[in-house]
Design a protein around this motif. Structure first.
Motif, PDB file in Angstrom:
ATOM      1  N   LEU A  28       0.897  -1.258  -0.024  1.00 57.85           N
ATOM      2  CA  LEU A  28       0.041   0.058  -0.062  1.00 57.85           C
ATOM      3  C   LEU A  28       0.911   1.211   0.126  1.00 57.85           C
ATOM      4  N   GLY A  29       2.123   1.293   0.609  1.00 63.84           N
ATOM      5  CA  GLY A  29       2.938   2.204   0.679  1.00 63.84           C
ATOM      6  C   GLY A  29       3.611   2.562  -0.603  1.00 63.84           C
ATOM      7  N   ALA A  30       3.831   1.401  -1.386  1.00 63.62           N
ATOM      8  CA  ALA A  30       4.624   1.274  -2.505  1.00 63.62           C
ATOM      9  C   ALA A  30       4.460   2.188  -3.437  1.00 63.62           C
ATOM     10  N   PRO A  31       3.303   2.685  -3.933  1.00 66.08           N
ATOM     11  CA  PRO A  31       3.305   3.807  -4.783  1.00 66.08           C
ATOM     12  C   PRO A  31       3.781   5.052  -4.416  1.00 66.08           C
ATOM     13  N   ALA A  32       3.638   5.431  -3.245  1.00 66.30           N
ATOM     14  CA  ALA A  32       4.502   6.795  -2.789  1.00 66.30           C
ATOM     15  C   ALA A  32       6.018   6.650  -2.886  1.00 66.30           C
ATOM     16  N   ALA A  33       6.558   5.286  -2.463  1.00 69.23           N
ATOM     17  CA  ALA A  33       7.913   5.376  -2.636  1.00 69.23           C
ATOM     18  C   ALA A  33       8.129   5.191  -4.181  1.00 69.23           C
ATOM     19  N   LEU A  34       7.266   4.793  -5.021  1.00 65.89           N
ATOM     20  CA  LEU A  34       7.790   4.671  -6.490  1.00 65.89           C
ATOM     21  C   LEU A  34       7.640   5.998  -7.116  1.00 65.89           C
ATOM     22  N   SER A  35       6.788   6.871  -6.607  1.00 65.51           N
ATOM     23  CA  SER A  35       6.724   8.301  -7.075  1.00 65.51           C
ATOM     24  C   SER A  35       8.010   8.892  -6.412  1.00 65.51           C
ATOM     25  N   LEU A  36       8.360   8.747  -5.360  1.00 65.06           N
ATOM     26  CA  LEU A  36       9.593   9.501  -4.768  1.00 65.06           C
ATOM     27  C   LEU A  36      10.827   9.094  -5.730  1.00 65.06           C
ATOM     28  N   PHE A  37      11.017   7.397  -5.936  1.00 66.04           N
ATOM     29  CA  PHE A  37      12.048   7.063  -6.867  1.00 66.04           C
ATOM     30  C   PHE A  37      11.986   7.724  -8.086  1.00 66.04           C
ATOM     31  N   GLY A  38      10.875   7.885  -8.795  1.00 66.95           N
ATOM     32  CA  GLY A  38      10.730   8.526 -10.111  1.00 66.95           C
ATOM     33  C   GLY A  38      11.054   9.928 -10.184  1.00 66.95           C
ATOM     34  N   ALA A  39      10.924  10.742  -9.064  1.00 69.99           N
ATOM     35  CA  ALA A  39      11.581  12.306  -9.057  1.00 69.99           C
ATOM     36  C   ALA A  39      12.997  12.136  -8.882  1.00 69.99           C
ATOM     37  N   LEU A  40      13.516  11.025  -8.206  1.00 69.64           N
ATOM     38  CA  LEU A  40      14.767  11.073  -7.988  1.00 69.64           C
ATOM     39  C   LEU A  40      15.842  10.509  -9.198  1.00 69.64           C
ATOM     40  N   VAL A  41      15.169   9.426  -9.889  1.00 65.76           N
ATOM     41  CA  VAL A  41      15.843   8.982 -11.137  1.00 65.76           C
ATOM     42  C   VAL A  41      16.412   9.819 -11.831  1.00 65.76           C
ATOM     43  N   PRO A  42      17.898   9.992 -12.215  1.00 64.30           N
ATOM     44  CA  PRO A  42      18.316  10.811 -13.232  1.00 64.30           C
ATOM     45  C   PRO A  42      17.803  10.545 -14.560  1.00 64.30           C
ATOM     46  N   ASP A  43      18.111  11.426 -15.505  1.00 58.57           N
ATOM     47  CA  ASP A  43      17.538  11.206 -16.907  1.00 58.57           C
ATOM     48  C   ASP A  43      18.540  10.360 -17.718  1.00 58.57           C
ATOM     49  N   ASP A  44      19.547  10.208 -17.147  1.00 58.79           N
ATOM     50  CA  ASP A  44      20.512   9.127 -17.638  1.00 58.79           C
ATOM     51  C   ASP A  44      20.291   7.843 -17.612  1.00 58.79           C
ATOM     52  N   ILE A  45      19.283   7.344 -16.653  1.00 60.20           N
ATOM     53  CA  ILE A  45      18.501   6.133 -16.639  1.00 60.20           C
ATOM     54  C   ILE A  45      17.536   6.087 -17.416  1.00 60.20           C
ATOM     55  N   ARG A  46      17.263   5.247 -18.547  1.00 58.71           N
ATOM     56  CA  ARG A  46      16.390   4.936 -19.428  1.00 58.71           C
ATOM     57  C   ARG A  46      15.644   3.804 -19.202  1.00 58.71           C
ATOM     58  N   PHE A  47      14.228   3.925 -19.180  1.00 57.68           N
ATOM     59  CA  PHE A  47      13.442   2.868 -18.790  1.00 57.68           C
ATOM     60  C   PHE A  47      12.838   2.091 -20.186  1.00 57.68           C
ATOM     61  N   VAL A  48      12.845   0.820 -20.184  1.00 54.48           N
ATOM     62  CA  VAL A  48      12.268  -0.004 -21.021  1.00 54.48           C
ATOM     63  C   VAL A  48      10.852   0.339 -21.269  1.00 54.48           C
ATOM     64  N   HIS A  49      10.307   0.269 -20.104  1.00 52.64           N
ATOM     65  CA  HIS A  49       8.885   0.761 -19.894  1.00 52.64           C
ATOM     66  C   HIS A  49       8.756   1.540 -18.541  1.00 52.64           C
ATOM     67  N   GLN A  50       7.767   2.185 -18.390  1.00 49.36           N
ATOM     68  CA  GLN A  50       7.445   3.347 -17.364  1.00 49.36           C
ATOM     69  C   GLN A  50       7.370   2.171 -16.092  1.00 49.36           C
ATOM     70  N   PRO A  51       8.188   2.734 -15.161  1.00 53.93           N
ATOM     71  CA  PRO A  51       7.904   1.954 -13.797  1.00 53.93           C
ATOM     72  C   PRO A  51       6.229   1.893 -13.310  1.00 53.93           C
ATOM     73  N   ALA A  52       5.976   0.753 -12.960  1.00 51.26           N
ATOM     74  CA  ALA A  52       4.384   0.469 -12.574  1.00 51.26           C
ATOM     75  C   ALA A  52       4.429  -0.488 -11.652  1.00 51.26           C
ATOM     76  N   LEU A  53       3.519  -0.654 -10.659  1.00 47.20           N
ATOM     77  CA  LEU A  53       3.124  -1.853  -9.597  1.00 47.20           C
ATOM     78  C   LEU A  53       2.312  -2.789 -10.349  1.00 47.20           C
ATOM     79  N   ASP A  54       2.774  -3.578 -11.479  1.00 47.98           N
ATOM     80  CA  ASP A  54       1.830  -4.589 -12.123  1.00 47.98           C
ATOM     81  C   ASP A  54       2.001  -6.072 -11.495  1.00 47.98           C
ATOM     82  N   TRP A  55       1.533  -6.768 -12.094  1.00 46.72           N
ATOM     83  CA  TRP A  55       1.305  -8.252 -11.604  1.00 46.72           C
ATOM     84  C   TRP A  55       2.921  -8.714 -11.293  1.00 46.72           C
ATOM     85  N   ARG A  56       3.871  -8.383 -12.129  1.00 41.53           N
ATOM     86  CA  ARG A  56       5.104  -9.018 -11.986  1.00 41.53           C
ATOM     87  C   ARG A  56       5.783  -8.517 -10.815  1.00 41.53           C
ATOM     88  N   VAL A  57       5.513  -7.123 -10.404  1.00 45.00           N
ATOM     89  CA  VAL A  57       6.227  -6.463  -9.415  1.00 45.00           C
ATOM     90  C   VAL A  57       5.491  -7.072  -8.264  1.00 45.00           C
TER      91      VAL A  57
END
Length: 907
Positions: free
Chosen positions: A436-465
């Protein structure tokens, strides 16, 4: 007899099946009695593999494995508990145990809350980190049959270049001769200007060959894409729009297909629009912009380009039924043929490198993100160790209860199962809160991740995670729930109801010590990793970049090819000379210059061969390459570079005069060791009036090496030419002023607009921002791993403090008697230290060993420090030792200061 003998190939897991097979086997081993395993385990494994192979796709397999493991655990538990169910009144197997676990949580809400909160934060962090890692590293590229895609590079060991882009003749030759590639395309990224309504706009451009989009498997949203029919000289000028540009500039108008628009002063026809989710994901060495706005066909003719022009980042798709290994074997043979066809390769053997595209795209961020994931898991394990200590103390206090149950007929396995389930329910509850607290942590990471890190897909809390989180929670819950539950098993084996046996006490002490040692070891590993990253971060700031960052503003500017042809270099240099004159006259600007490329942004592979004269009539081509760049005369003074010898470039260096160059100190030392470089002759590639032949130049100055590549990367040698003698249409403006970089943006825009209103400025930013981006990935890793390490140390200290406090509280009467009999407080403190510090020391030794084994994985992230640096390791051990000592001494000192009569009367 082996599985091979019993069941043949169907009983042997292969490839990815091994992981699922191991999980199922582990569950069966844990669940079933030994006799049952000896008789039926092999048949169960064969049955499991048959079912696994009948499922298609990862989701289907995960669902199947989950059901199989749950079924095995349920049936095994029933098998073990069968006799006990008959003897215990009211018992109903696992369901009864789960309800008992929930009731236990309700009876002890504070303990349950402490456990859940201690675990929920690291679980939320790990869920978010796994979401980031999954999006950046684990998911396939967003292209059809992405496992068929490969990046193709050229490697020439003599040049020291491991990942060089392809030249036009190489790309054409491979496409014509290869039979294992169904498509091979190339792309080269630049920038340009779209004209017309609603005004000029800077765009990032991808120039592509005809098979590029076919190689990626792209389909248009509207119209068509660049194809082989556009890959001919004289083909109609066309352009394909990205979906964001189509929406932003043309309002998603479907009638845009066929419209004529102005690009770089030349009319082109819009033939297609790409889908909304299409992105060009190529390796960092491709030197592409993060988001490309338009795509233009190269237009043919690249088969006749010089080999020195390595423009194309190449991507190929294997032919149906073939693998990338087949492609690699064929291109090994074609490399030999290609190397013999062109004399430009010299004596160096030519190699063609074929690597899976997914691996190449994710390689730059793999080490950093896996380090981050490991740090999060270590933090979670430390938290689990703390919780185990708390649950162990609680289990020990329930000794009489377990003794009563044992006297009434409950077996050891039955009690162990119930207590383990009680603890597992706590872990699962913490997992739910963590998710339940993971979306807030994921949003925080998204704000901190530098542009140099390129994502194959946008981070999301899907079934895999969520599936990864579920398995993590179950695993740590079973392991760290069963450890303290072992105390209940020992109590159940004792025939004494009111007290525990001496053996049980010794086992409990040993288990406490093992948990303390484990926590210390994990903390030491985290501290060593954080310390190495911290030292690397400091080393980055200590690198001599060869220029001054503060006070410099930069901006990009580009001239259209239609109006400013390279066949008329005087027109290009004249435009920029007039612009420099106007900028220099602005009162807010004190220094101004232009450069072909800004510092800290070049790639090591963007280098070209050079030669020098070692004797009259004898030319020595260098075994390495150099960055060859054009600048205006005042560039070095504007950025604060240091002249070591000779002069700067100046008006004497005219278009038709002798070519003058400035070299860096590294090139001078290589070409003319022990001698002055001034007046020496150097042969360098030159693009002038569309002439691509190397030209001889005279060295007029030597400058200290200016860092063109990002700070962590080593850069090649450098050659600098006056832009009048080698003009470029696309340049960067650098300027200083009295009011700082922010105050210079407005006068810069004003002067450029008055000079040419059709030329938009873009990427207007201080030089300090460029430097900041070059160290952003290291800062990101340092910040998060440092935070994880600090949390782990705090948790470990709190856990040790709580353990010692409880131990001292239980021995309060004994301490009071010793103090009353004359024992000194130091004796009491020393006794507790003699019990705890050996476990702390054992944990420190294990932590040092673990850090030594794992440090090699950080090698690609470190700058200026060895992975196994002894000073960093010693500092981590000393810090952990100090924290552990405080955690022991503080509660003991509180106890010895208690009045002995109060301690004795409290019994």
């Amino acid at each position: 007899m082996t599985d091979r003998d019993d069941h043949g190939p169907e009983g042997r897991p292969e490839g990815a099946e091994r992981l699922w097979h191991a999980a199922f086997t582990a569950a069966a081993t844990l669940a079933y009695p030994r006799a049952h395993r000896a008789r039926f385990l092999r048949e169960m494994q064969v049955w499991f593999l048959r079912g696994l192979r009948s499922r298609e796709g990862t989701p289907g397999r995960v669902s199947y494995v989950t059901r199989a493991v749950v079924d095995v655990l349920r049936s095994g538990a029933r098998m073990r508990a069968g006799p006990l169910v008959e003897r215990e009144s009211g018992a109903e197997g696992l369901g009864w145990d789960v309800r008992a676990a929930v009731r236990s949580m309700r009876r002890r809400p504070f303990t349950a809350a402490a456990v859940v909160l201690t675990l929920a934060v690291p679980m939320a962090v790990n869920t978010a980190v796994f979401g980031v890692v999954d999006a950046a590293l684990l998911r396939p590229l967003p292209y059809p049959d992405a496992d068929e895609l490969a990046a193709v590079w050229v490697r020439q060991n003599e040049d020291g270049v491991d990942r060089a882009r392809l030249a036009g003749p190489e790309l054409r030759f491979l496409w014509d001769e290869s039979r294992t590639l169904s498509a091979l395309g190339g792309i080269w990224s630049r920038f340009g200007t779209l004209g017309g309504e609603p005004g000029p706009e800077h765009v990032d451009v991808g120039y592509v060959t005809g098979a590029f989009f076919r190689a990626l498997g792209a389909s248009p949203a509207l119209g068509r894409l660049v194809a082989e029919q556009d890959d001919l000289e004289g083909a109609r000028s066309t352009v394909v729009l990205s979906h964001p540009l189509w929406v932003r500039r043309y309002g998603a108008d479907p009638d845009v297909i066929g419209r004529r628009v102005d690009f770089n002063g030349t009319p082109v026809t819009i033939i297609g629009v790409l889908p909304e989710d299409f992105r060009v994901l190529l390796p960092r060495e491709a030197r592409l912009a993060n988001e490309l706005d338009v795509f233009l066909p190269w237009g043919g003719g690249y088969a006749e380009m010089p080999l020195e022009w390595r423009f194309f980042a190449a991507v190929g798709r294997s032919a149906p039924g073939l693998t990338l290994n087949d492609v690699r074997e064929e291109l090994d043979g074609l490399a030999t043929t290609l190397g013999g066809r062109y004399a430009g390769y010299g004596d160096a053997p030519l190699e063609l490198v074929v690597e899976p595209l997914h691996r190449e795209v994710t390689a730059p961020q793999r080490a950093g993100l896996l380090t981050l994931l490991a740090s999060g898991l270590l933090l979670l394990l430390v938290a689990c160790g703390n919780v185990s200590l708390l649950l162990l103390a609680r289990t020990i206090r329930r000794g009489p209860e377990f003794g009563v149950r044992a006297a009434l007929g409950a077996g050891r396995i039955r009690i162990l199962r119930q207590v383990t389930l009680e603890h597992l329910v706590l872990f699962l509850a913490a997992g739910v809160v963590g998710v339940l607290g993971a979306p807030a942590a994921l949003s925080l990471f998204g704000a901190l991740v530098p542009d140099d890190i390129r994502f194959v897909h946008q981070p999301a809390l899907d079934w895999r995670v969520l599936a990864g989180t579920f398995w993590t929670v179950v695993t740590v819950g079973l392991v760290f729930g069963a450890l303290p539950a072992s105390g209940a098993r020992r109590d159940a084996s004792s025939s004494t109801i009111s007290t525990r046996s001496a053996t049980a006490r010794r086992d409990a002490v040993a288990l406490k010590g093992a948990l303390v040692a484990g926590e210390v070891a994990l903390c030491v590993i985290l501290l060593v990793g954080s310390g190495l990253l911290l030292r690397s971060f400091r080393a980055l700031h200590d690198i001599d970049a060869g220029f001054e960052v503060e006070g410099v503003l930069t901006a990009r500017l580009s001239l259209p090819s239609g109006e400013y042809s390279y066949g008329d270099p005087a027109r290009i240099s004249g435009y920029y000379e007039e612009l420099l004159r106007r900028l220099g006259a602005a009162p807010e600007i004190s220094d101004v210059a232009i450069t072909e490329q800004l510092p800290l942004v070049a790639g090591s592979g963007d280098a070209e061969p050079y030669a020098w004269l070692v004797a009259e009539g004898e030319t020595e081509w260098g075994p390495t390459r150099a960055h060859v760049r054009s600048v205006s005369g005042a560039y070095f003074e504007t950025v604060g570079a240091e002249l070591l010898e000779g002069r700067w470039l100046d008006p004497r260096d005219e278009l038709d005069g002798e070519l003058a160059v400035i070299v860096d100190d590294r090139l001078a030392a290589r070409a003319w060791p022990g001698a002055s470089a001034l007046g020496q002759r150097l042969k360098v590639p030159l693009f002038l009036r569309e002439d691509t032949e190397p030209h001889w130049a005279r060295v007029v100055g030597v400058v200290r090496h200016v860092k063109l590549t990002p700070l962590p990367e080593p850069g090649p040698e450098q050659v600098w030419m006056h832009h009048v003698q080698s003009p470029r249409r696309s340049v960067s403006v650098v300027l200083r002023g009295t009011g700082g970089p922010e105050a210079l943006a407005e006068p810069l825009r004003r002067v450029v607009e008055s000079h040419d209103s059709d030329r938009p400025l873009f990427e207007v930013q201080p030089m300090a921002a460029i430097e900041d981006r070059s160290i952003a990935p290291t800062r990101f890793l340092l910040g998060l791993t440092g935070t994880f390490a600090a949390l782990a140390v705090v948790l470990s200290a709190l856990g040790l403090y709580a353990l010692v406090s409880r131990t001292v509280s239980e021995a309060r009467r004994e301490i009071g008697i010793r103090i009353a009999l004359g024992a000194r407080p130091g004796d009491v403190v020393g006794g507790v230290l003699r019990w705890t510090l050996p476990y702390v020391g054992l944990g420190a030794v294990a932590g040092v060993a673990g850090a030594t084994l794992l440090a090699g994985n950080l090698r690609s992230l470190l700058v200026g420090v060895a992975p196994r640096d002894p000073w960093t390791t010693a500092a981590a051990v000393a810090l952990m030792g100090a924290v552990a000592t405080l955690g022991v001494v503080v509660p003991v000192l509180r106890a010895v200061r208690t009045d002995p009569t109060e301690a004795l009367s409290g019994d």
